[in-house]
Design a protein around this motif. Sequence first.
Motif, PDB file in Angstrom:
ATOM      1  N   ILE A  10       5.681  19.889 -16.389  1.00  0.00           N
ATOM      2  CA  ILE A  10       6.466  21.124 -16.240  1.00  0.00           C
ATOM      3  C   ILE A  10       5.925  22.181 -17.189  1.00  0.00           C
ATOM      4  O   ILE A  10       5.879  21.972 -18.405  1.00  0.00           O
ATOM      5  N   LEU A  12       2.735  25.196 -16.750  1.00  0.00           N
ATOM      6  CA  LEU A  12       1.277  25.082 -16.615  1.00  0.00           C
ATOM      7  C   LEU A  12       0.575  26.149 -17.451  1.00  0.00           C
ATOM      8  O   LEU A  12      -0.328  26.832 -16.998  1.00  0.00           O
ATOM      9  N   GLY A  13       1.024  26.281 -18.699  1.00  0.00           N
ATOM     10  CA  GLY A  13       0.382  27.220 -19.628  1.00  0.00           C
ATOM     11  C   GLY A  13      -0.789  26.547 -20.306  1.00  0.00           C
ATOM     12  O   GLY A  13      -1.425  25.638 -19.747  1.00  0.00           O
ATOM     13  N   THR A  14      -1.052  26.949 -21.547  1.00  0.00           N
ATOM     14  CA  THR A  14      -2.196  26.420 -22.306  1.00  0.00           C
ATOM     15  C   THR A  14      -2.208  24.894 -22.283  1.00  0.00           C
ATOM     16  O   THR A  14      -3.220  24.275 -21.977  1.00  0.00           O
ATOM     17  N   GLU A  34       5.811  25.194 -12.062  1.00  0.00           N
ATOM     18  CA  GLU A  34       5.926  26.449 -12.824  1.00  0.00           C
ATOM     19  C   GLU A  34       7.165  27.209 -12.360  1.00  0.00           C
ATOM     20  O   GLU A  34       7.837  26.820 -11.401  1.00  0.00           O
ATOM     21  N   TYR A  39       2.877  32.439 -11.892  1.00  0.00           N
ATOM     22  CA  TYR A  39       2.513  31.508 -12.975  1.00  0.00           C
ATOM     23  C   TYR A  39       1.841  30.257 -12.412  1.00  0.00           C
ATOM     24  O   TYR A  39       0.941  29.683 -13.028  1.00  0.00           O
ATOM     25  N   ALA A  90       6.092  20.769 -20.780  1.00  0.00           N
ATOM     26  CA  ALA A  90       5.248  21.608 -21.659  1.00  0.00           C
ATOM     27  C   ALA A  90       5.660  23.065 -21.501  1.00  0.00           C
ATOM     28  O   ALA A  90       4.820  23.942 -21.291  1.00  0.00           O
ATOM     29  N   VAL A  91       6.974  23.316 -21.573  1.00  0.00           N
ATOM     30  CA  VAL A  91       7.487  24.693 -21.499  1.00  0.00           C
ATOM     31  C   VAL A  91       7.509  25.251 -22.923  1.00  0.00           C
ATOM     32  O   VAL A  91       7.302  24.510 -23.887  1.00  0.00           O
ATOM     33  N   PRO A  92       7.737  26.547 -23.112  1.00  0.00           N
ATOM     34  CA  PRO A  92       7.682  27.102 -24.470  1.00  0.00           C
ATOM     35  C   PRO A  92       8.615  26.387 -25.469  1.00  0.00           C
ATOM     36  O   PRO A  92       9.599  25.741 -25.087  1.00  0.00           O
ATOM     37  N   GLU A  93       8.246  26.563 -26.734  1.00  0.00           N
ATOM     38  CA  GLU A  93       8.872  25.813 -27.834  1.00  0.00           C
ATOM     39  C   GLU A  93      10.263  26.355 -28.191  1.00  0.00           C
ATOM     40  O   GLU A  93      10.471  26.902 -29.279  1.00  0.00           O
ATOM     41  N   LEU A  97      15.617  25.786 -23.983  1.00  0.00           N
ATOM     42  CA  LEU A  97      14.824  25.691 -22.749  1.00  0.00           C
ATOM     43  C   LEU A  97      14.507  24.229 -22.441  1.00  0.00           C
ATOM     44  O   LEU A  97      14.577  23.777 -21.292  1.00  0.00           O
ATOM     45  N   LYS A  98      14.182  23.493 -23.475  1.00  0.00           N
ATOM     46  CA  LYS A  98      13.871  22.064 -23.287  1.00  0.00           C
ATOM     47  C   LYS A  98      15.131  21.340 -22.800  1.00  0.00           C
ATOM     48  O   LYS A  98      15.069  20.508 -21.886  1.00  0.00           O
ATOM     49  N   VAL A 101      15.684  22.046 -19.126  1.00  0.00           N
ATOM     50  CA  VAL A 101      14.742  21.307 -18.271  1.00  0.00           C
ATOM     51  C   VAL A 101      15.126  19.822 -18.204  1.00  0.00           C
ATOM     52  O   VAL A 101      15.213  19.225 -17.123  1.00  0.00           O
ATOM     53  N   THR A 119       6.400  18.794 -27.166  1.00  0.00           N
ATOM     54  CA  THR A 119       6.714  19.671 -28.305  1.00  0.00           C
ATOM     55  C   THR A 119       5.861  19.363 -29.537  1.00  0.00           C
ATOM     56  O   THR A 119       5.558  18.203 -29.827  1.00  0.00           O
ATOM     57  N   SER A 120       5.516  20.441 -30.280  1.00  0.00           N
ATOM     58  CA  SER A 120       4.756  20.253 -31.524  1.00  0.00           C
ATOM     59  C   SER A 120       5.684  20.156 -32.713  1.00  0.00           C
ATOM     60  O   SER A 120       5.319  19.612 -33.742  1.00  0.00           O
ATOM     61  N   ASN A 144      -4.681  20.536 -28.384  1.00  0.00           N
ATOM     62  CA  ASN A 144      -5.349  21.602 -27.642  1.00  0.00           C
ATOM     63  C   ASN A 144      -6.830  21.667 -28.018  1.00  0.00           C
ATOM     64  O   ASN A 144      -7.142  21.796 -29.198  1.00  0.00           O
TER      65      ASN A 144
HETATM   66  N1  LIG Z   1      -0.614  25.676 -27.631  1.00  0.00           N
HETATM   67  C1  LIG Z   1      -0.882  24.635 -28.386  1.00  0.00           C
HETATM   68  O1  LIG Z   1      -1.889  24.590 -29.099  1.00  0.00           O
HETATM   69  C2  LIG Z   1       0.047  23.447 -28.353  1.00  0.00           C
HETATM   70  C3  LIG Z   1      -0.444  22.204 -28.807  1.00  0.00           C
HETATM   71  C4  LIG Z   1       0.384  21.086 -28.707  1.00  0.00           C
HETATM   72  C5  LIG Z   1       1.658  21.223 -28.214  1.00  0.00           C
HETATM   73  N2  LIG Z   1       2.115  22.439 -27.803  1.00  0.00           N
HETATM   74  C6  LIG Z   1       3.486  22.503 -27.248  1.00  0.00           C
HETATM   75  O2  LIG Z   1       3.372  22.539 -25.830  1.00  0.00           O
HETATM   76  C7  LIG Z   1       4.457  23.298 -25.290  1.00  0.00           C
HETATM   77  C8  LIG Z   1       3.897  24.398 -24.416  1.00  0.00           C
HETATM   78  O3  LIG Z   1       3.073  25.231 -25.200  1.00  0.00           O
HETATM   79  P1  LIG Z   1       1.953  26.177 -24.550  1.00  0.00           P
HETATM   80  O4  LIG Z   1       1.131  26.665 -25.670  1.00  0.00           O
HETATM   81  O5  LIG Z   1       1.296  25.484 -23.424  1.00  0.00           O
HETATM   82  O6  LIG Z   1       2.878  27.359 -24.005  1.00  0.00           O
HETATM   83  P2  LIG Z   1       2.517  28.461 -22.924  1.00  0.00           P
HETATM   84  O7  LIG Z   1       3.409  29.601 -23.204  1.00  0.00           O
HETATM   85  O8  LIG Z   1       1.042  28.668 -22.836  1.00  0.00           O
HETATM   86  O9  LIG Z   1       2.975  27.783 -21.552  1.00  0.00           O
HETATM   87  C9  LIG Z   1       4.311  27.513 -21.214  1.00  0.00           C
HETATM   88  C10 LIG Z   1       4.441  27.599 -19.700  1.00  0.00           C
HETATM   89  O10 LIG Z   1       5.729  27.107 -19.348  1.00  0.00           O
HETATM   90  C11 LIG Z   1       6.179  27.883 -18.253  1.00  0.00           C
HETATM   91  N3  LIG Z   1       7.628  27.727 -18.154  1.00  0.00           N
HETATM   92  C12 LIG Z   1       8.612  28.293 -18.901  1.00  0.00           C
HETATM   93  N4  LIG Z   1       9.817  27.853 -18.498  1.00  0.00           N
HETATM   94  C13 LIG Z   1       9.601  26.996 -17.479  1.00  0.00           C
HETATM   95  C14 LIG Z   1      10.459  26.237 -16.642  1.00  0.00           C
HETATM   96  N5  LIG Z   1      11.785  26.257 -16.794  1.00  0.00           N
HETATM   97  N6  LIG Z   1       9.891  25.471 -15.681  1.00  0.00           N
HETATM   98  C15 LIG Z   1       8.557  25.451 -15.509  1.00  0.00           C
HETATM   99  N7  LIG Z   1       7.698  26.147 -16.282  1.00  0.00           N
HETATM  100  C16 LIG Z   1       8.216  26.896 -17.256  1.00  0.00           C
HETATM  101  C17 LIG Z   1       5.727  29.287 -18.579  1.00  0.00           C
HETATM  102  O11 LIG Z   1       5.687  30.079 -17.404  1.00  0.00           O
HETATM  103  C18 LIG Z   1       4.354  29.032 -19.172  1.00  0.00           C
HETATM  104  O12 LIG Z   1       3.320  29.093 -18.210  1.00  0.00           O
HETATM  105  C19 LIG Z   1       5.280  23.776 -26.467  1.00  0.00           C
HETATM  106  O13 LIG Z   1       6.329  22.879 -26.683  1.00  0.00           O
HETATM  107  C20 LIG Z   1       4.281  23.722 -27.611  1.00  0.00           C
HETATM  108  O14 LIG Z   1       4.914  23.534 -28.853  1.00  0.00           O
HETATM  109  C21 LIG Z   1       1.333  23.559 -27.850  1.00  0.00           C
END
Ligand SMILES: NC(=O)c1ccc[n+]([C@@H]2O[C@H](COP(=O)([O-])OP(=O)(O)OC[C@H]3O[C@@H](n4cnc5c(N)ncnc54)[C@H](O)[C@@H]3O)[C@@H](O)[C@H]2O)c1
Length: 567
Positions: A10, A12-14, A34, A39, A90-93, A97-98, A101, A119-120, A144
């Motif tokens: 869930i 599809l960001g980074t 997404e 998105y 893998a939705v925002p931190e 929101l978590k 979901v 989550t980090s 990452n």
């Molecule tokens: N970026 C990093 O380096 C990294 C590393 C390890 C862990 N994390 C963790 O991974 C998680 C995601 O981080 P990220 O950097 O990929 O964030 P991001 O913002 O790049 O991606 C999050 C995606 O989630 C989508 N989203 C939001 N709400 C949603 C929902 N209800 N249903 C489906 N999709 C939804 C957004 O549209 C977005 O594309 C966070 O918990 C973060 O702490 C990040």
Amino acid sequence: MREISTVGVIGLGTMGAGIVEVFARGGLQVVGVETTQEYAEHGRAILQGSTDRAVAKGRLDEAGQAEILGRITISTELGDLKDCDLVVEAVPEVLSLKHEVFGKLDDIVDAGAVLASNTSSLSITEIAAPTRHPERVLGLHFFNPAPVLKLVEVITTLRTDAAVRDAVVAVADKLGKKPVVVGDRAGFVANYLLFGYFTSALRMLEHGHVSREDLDTAMRVGAGLPMGPCTLMDLVGLDVCDHIGEVIYAHTRSQMHAPSPMLGRMVTSGLLGRKSGRGFYTYARPGSGQVVEDDLTPVATEPAEAGSVGVVGTGDLASELVDRLEEGGYAVVHVSDAEDSEELASLAGADVVIEAQDLDTDVDDLEELELDLEADEDLDDLLPGRDLDDLFAELGEITGPDTVLATVNSAAAVALGAVSGRPGRSLVLRVHAPTGNGQVVEIGRTSATEDDAVQSMRELVARLGAEPVVCRDRAGLVVDALLVPHLNDAVRMLDEGYASVADIDTALQHGLGYPTGPFAMIDQIGADEVLAVCEELASGSSGLPRDSVEASPLLVEHVILDRPFIS
Ligand SMILES: NC(=O)c1ccc[n+]([C@@H]2O[C@H](COP(=O)([O-])OP(=O)(O)OC[C@H]3O[C@@H](n4cnc5c(N)ncnc54)[C@H](O)[C@@H]3O)[C@@H](O)[C@H]2O)c1
């Protein structure tokens, strides 16, 4: 516990897009979800781009790429996850929101499915608590870029079922990842250790101890890490760093993790690192990794002619210095006997004098010397080499007023400045062993050292084929003052029973790309040497908080028992 063959992701960001790729590459069916079609398309583009790059580099053929992409379904409906055996969020931190979901997933997937969060920094316990079946919830923390870094931290809570944990570890193994199972604690293994180090690096920068470029060179080249802390924080995102740092501080309340006011101000000002185009460095555009010049970029100057350098002392380092200086085009005057005033007089015209006597004395020799000491003898007279205060006082008289005086032995530049009468021209040098990234020579200066003296030493170090790092002359300079407390922190984590030697080494090697894990590093450096630096940092003027430099009791045990960490 059923076998995991279909996985939902869930967000599809980074991270989410990378996690989808990992599972699809491992032969599993994946459903990515997404929020909107836009998105979803963005997520699909990340996957296409990443696999295209693998094809271009010859790591994947086109048929393989088609197979991987063929295993992936992308949707905007959470309901499409209903047949998944494992769902990774893998939705925002944001905790709410978590919760939203996971609350929805409770009604979608069947009772045998596993729910994981990437989550980090949030507590898995808090994410799991309101769910209907907390026993099937755990953390699955990828790093990452997820397709590249092998570490996955599998975080269990007090409620997580052992069979759930084992099934997830088995699937991570099958994907070729390196799973490490740990309990729920802020930062888990890799980020917890990384952020203690980040905080100390930030403090050094904030105090003007070292420039951003030299700080990065010190840790990349001097310590052999894949990148320096400023570059890495810019890559991670300064807002993310600030947030994770706060979470870890809330957990430890230790001075070592106290948030950096400078980082907070940068985030408030919109300096978020690469993603905003400016952080510690300035980038060509937002999202670019190409550093461009800004006001802080050091101004390149024409190097001066290589002048004459005096090297005082014998031993391996002195000989190496003489050879490398000669290769660098310097006229070298080598004084092998520092006690001989006639020989020392030959240094009168030198532009730079480097004291490089071999002063190593081991503890057994010292004890023997002390036992033999006659009542009217001074221990200093029996130690190898000439006493530095005495020598620098003489050098101050022999050499010209502009001569730069330096020592490779552990002495304080300020003291040498005082005894030589040349506070503006005195420096300390620390020659580090080469790493896979090159070799660093640290140049320690005081507030009185003149800039042109530092500049000529920078040039000299560069002509030796090493990378200069200029910093204030404080205990441990930069490399030791940052690396050793980082290693000590790993020992502390082991001592607390949170993770094993293998887990911690795996986490830093495969999650942060370190050349070896911290315990392999300690065994290589020698636990006694690590302890000695901790003690120097604790007693000296390192400017680091006490709790970061206080040696772990377990480190002391290993030194006393002369026992390596890895047998
Ligand atoms: N970026 C990093 O380096 C990294 C590393 C390890 C862990 N994390 C963790 O991974 C998680 C995601 O981080 P990220 O950097 O990929 O964030 P991001 O913002 O790049 O991606 C999050 C995606 O989630 C989508 N989203 C939001 N709400 C949603 C929902 N209800 N249903 C489906 N999709 C939804 C957004 O549209 C977005 O594309 C966070 O918990 C973060 O702490 C990040």
